[in-house]
Design a protein around this motif. Structure first.
Motif, mmCIF file in Angstrom:
data_model
loop_
_atom_site.group_PDB
_atom_site.id
_atom_site.type_symbol
_atom_site.label_atom_id
_atom_site.label_comp_id
_atom_site.label_asym_id
_atom_site.label_seq_id
_atom_site.Cartn_x
_atom_site.Cartn_y
_atom_site.Cartn_z
ATOM 1 N N VAL A 46 -27.558 -46.515 38.026
ATOM 2 C CA VAL A 46 -26.743 -46.633 39.239
ATOM 3 C C VAL A 46 -26.868 -48.051 39.791
ATOM 4 O O VAL A 46 -27.977 -48.552 39.989
ATOM 5 C CB VAL A 46 -27.180 -45.607 40.302
ATOM 6 C CG1 VAL A 46 -26.339 -45.754 41.568
ATOM 7 C CG2 VAL A 46 -27.065 -44.183 39.757
ATOM 8 N N ASP A 55 -22.228 -48.523 44.006
ATOM 9 C CA ASP A 55 -21.583 -47.445 43.251
ATOM 10 C C ASP A 55 -21.254 -46.244 44.139
ATOM 11 O O ASP A 55 -21.991 -45.905 45.078
ATOM 12 C CB ASP A 55 -22.495 -46.959 42.120
ATOM 13 C CG ASP A 55 -22.306 -47.729 40.829
ATOM 14 O OD1 ASP A 55 -21.381 -48.560 40.750
ATOM 15 O OD2 ASP A 55 -23.092 -47.496 39.885
ATOM 16 N N ILE A 82 -20.993 -42.301 43.343
ATOM 17 C CA ILE A 82 -21.386 -41.426 42.238
ATOM 18 C C ILE A 82 -21.319 -39.953 42.662
ATOM 19 O O ILE A 82 -21.344 -39.630 43.848
ATOM 20 C CB ILE A 82 -22.812 -41.747 41.736
ATOM 21 C CG1 ILE A 82 -23.857 -41.420 42.809
ATOM 22 C CG2 ILE A 82 -22.910 -43.201 41.295
ATOM 23 C CD1 ILE A 82 -25.303 -41.523 42.305
ATOM 24 N N ASN A 98 -17.398 -43.938 40.389
ATOM 25 C CA ASN A 98 -17.791 -44.744 39.230
ATOM 26 C C ASN A 98 -18.450 -43.895 38.146
ATOM 27 O O ASN A 98 -18.134 -44.038 36.957
ATOM 28 C CB ASN A 98 -18.766 -45.853 39.649
ATOM 29 C CG ASN A 98 -18.199 -46.765 40.707
ATOM 30 O OD1 ASN A 98 -18.545 -46.634 41.879
ATOM 31 N ND2 ASN A 98 -17.316 -47.688 40.321
ATOM 32 N N LYS A 99 -19.388 -43.043 38.559
ATOM 33 C CA LYS A 99 -20.183 -42.279 37.596
ATOM 34 C C LYS A 99 -20.374 -40.854 38.093
ATOM 35 O O LYS A 99 -20.494 -40.626 39.298
ATOM 36 C CB LYS A 99 -21.558 -42.916 37.392
ATOM 37 C CG LYS A 99 -21.544 -44.365 36.907
ATOM 38 C CD LYS A 99 -22.956 -44.927 36.834
ATOM 39 C CE LYS A 99 -22.969 -46.361 36.307
ATOM 40 N NZ LYS A 99 -22.507 -47.313 37.344
#
Length: 253
Positions: free
Chosen positions: A90, A94, A96, A167-168
């Motif tokens: 991370v 970010d 997430i 992002n993730k």
């Protein structure tokens, strides 16, 4: 050793190790690789194992998830290592998603001192880990509360996930199969995981080694949807290679 005895011992060996390559079996039983290939073909025909590229595996089914307390006490050291590795991926700034689960909870524990991160989660335990993190913004999806695990799920959860882009996404899963991908025994929990996957640029699956190679009733997503897998160093290289062959970056920690 007679062929019948060797085949019984091959099944026992693969059951113990969950997966084995032809080379490994040939060395273990001191026979030619062609003999092992023939044995594996016969064993697969008898329904005792499943051949893979370069080896064989015993397919194990996950029919339901253990209770939250059981999962918390299972492989805690491995889950801690996985959580540390996942958190290291991370970046500051970010956005997430952290899925519900006992492994994903360790990710949150390692983000407390990070800066300018937004965490979306459907897990009240994950949110609680970050309650004293001054520079981490936490968004709970809402949804129906599962009191046994403090997970949120259902229509409201799915609706919120449809509005997000991150992002993730860090996804926990009870079964990860080298051919069939992410799998789950409970149909009601599949849509939220699929929503998390759709919402993210990068999918990172976190699963201890006991989840690898397992089958379950419902497919959540194919392996092609996964960018990275973080698991324990306890996983065999043969197991890990099957996921690398699908184009997944694998971390064994």
């Amino acid at each position: 050793m007679l062929a019948a005895e060797r085949k019984l011992r091959i099944v026992d060996y693969i059951r113990q190790h969950r997966m084995a390559s032809i080379l490994t079996l040939a060395q273990e039983f001191q026979v030619h690789e062609a003999t092992i290939r023939r044995d594996l073909a016969e064993l697969e025909r008898d329904g005792q194992l499943k051949r893979t590229h370069g080896g064989a595996m015993i397919e194990q089914w996950t029919h339901d998830e253990p209770s939250f307390n059981e999962r918390t006490s299972h492989n805690p050291d491995q889950k801690q290592r996985i959580g540390q590795m996942a958190a290291s991926l991370v970046k500051d700034g970010d956005h997430i998603i952290i899925d519900s689960g006992t492994t994903t909870q360790h990710i949150a524990r390692n983000l407390v001192h990070r800066t300018d991160i937004t965490v979306v989660t459907n897990d009240m335990n994950v949110a609680a880990e970050l309650r004293d993190a001054p520079r981490v913004k936490v968004i709970l999806t809402g949804g129906e509360l599962y009191p046994s695990s403090y997970m949120l799920n259902g229509m409201f959860t799915d609706e919120v996930l449809r509005t997000l882009h991150v992002n993730k996404a860090f996804i926990g899963i009870p079964a990860l199969h080298p051919q069939h991908g992410l799998m789950h025994p409970e149909a009601a929990l599949v849509p939220a995981k699929q929503g998390m996957i759709r919402a993210a640029n990068e999918i990172i699956v976190v699963a201890d080694d006991s989840k690898l190679g397992k089958l379950s009733l419902h497919t959540v997503a194919p392996n092609q949807a996964i960018h990275q897998l973080i698991t324990g160093a306890e996983a065999s290289q043969q197991q890990l290679q099957t996921f690398r062959d699908s184009g997944i970056i694998v971390h064994a920690v």
